[in-house]
Design a protein around this motif. Structure first.
Motif: not given
Length: 282
Positions: A17-22
């Motif tokens: 799954r894609s992840k939120s930028p840090r």
């Protein structure tokens, strides 16, 4: 990606799954320090702008599947898709229509250069060639995961983010990882149905849909602490009437949580599903 190993009667899935930028935050994404109501126009900021972009995981996940379970050489697998991107595909009537009714394609320079010609959507039966996509495939074919998450392609992604107020950085791309996880499941008409666990929204949607007794959705609302006691039929934030609206509310309420670990709220919701399974079978 669900994977079944027949010899071991073992099932699991690769979570890419894609992840939120840090460096993402509620304030950066929505322009407010407090999560707005689900019907707020502030959500359009993460629907139609580069702020909507999460760190992509599909390339990593598919290459991880190939590394562990694939038989063919990666270059051999990539050859036909590279050729298709270079030679182009025939534009269908559906594709032409979707291009025409998708406003964000017109407002983005790169998308406009791909999907429009002479200031009009690509016509049905015309040929759409994707040389840039072919180049991306070539980099992946030669360099695997690093061909996408580092180097030339990563530079282009980050440059696009910087030019359009996006949040993805080189660090985000380089640090992306997929995970092998255990699926969740329910009994449905004598069959076991497996699907991905949260934070992915699709699996919980499937469970809620198959659990056709809507009482189960009420259990979910209790577990995620959504107060429905004061809602009325005219209230725009009233209890959703179908599982897809239900899951969208869950996702909105938990959208700012870390994308790697399910939130406690949805984790509790899954526990309630397990509890229902012990007492009831569809």
């Amino acid at each position: 990606m669900l994977i079944y190993i027949k010899e071991k009667d073992e099932i699991f899935y690769i979570d890419y799954r894609s992840k939120s930028p840090r460096n993402a935050s509620i304030e950066k994404l929505l322009g407010t320090k407090k999560v707005p109501e689900t019907n707020s126009k502030r959500w359009e900021r993460v629907d139609y702008t580069y702020l909507a972009s999460a760190v992509p995981g599909t390339v990593y996940g598919l290459l991880e599947a190939h590394k562990n379970f694939g038989r063919l050489n990666l270059q051999e697998i990539m050859k036909p898709v590279i050729a298709q991107a270079e030679e182009g595909i025939v534009v269908s009537s559906d594709l032409s229509y979707v291009i025409d009714v998708t406003p964000q394609l017109k407002s983005d320079k790169e998308s406009y250069s791909i999907y429009f010609k002479d200031n009009k959507p690509l016509k049905e039966f015309s040929i759409m060639k994707r040389p840039d996509l072919a180049n991306t495939f070539k980099e992946i074919s030669k360099n695997g995961i690093k061909g996408f998450y580092e180097g030339e392609i990563a530079d282009k992604i980050v440059n696009a983010m910087n030019q359009n107020n996006g949040l993805i950085t080189h660090e985000d791309l380089k640090n992306y990882k997929s995970f092998f996880r255990m699926p969740i499941a329910i009994n449905y008409k004598g069959h076991k149905v497996f699907t991905a666990a949260p934070p992915s929204g699709g699996g919980i949607t499937l469970l809620t849909s198959l659990k056709s007794d809507y009482l189960n959705a009420e259990y979910l609302f209790e577990e995620i602490e959504i107060d429905t006691s004061t809602k009325t039929e005219d209230d725009s934030s009233a209890l959703p009437t179908n599982p897809f609206e239900l899951v969208e509310m869950i996702r909105r309420q938990n959208s700012m949580n870390d994308a790697t670990d399910p939130s406690d709220a949805i984790d509790d919701a899954l526990k309630s599903f397990n509890s229902l399974e012990e007492n009831q079978e569809i």
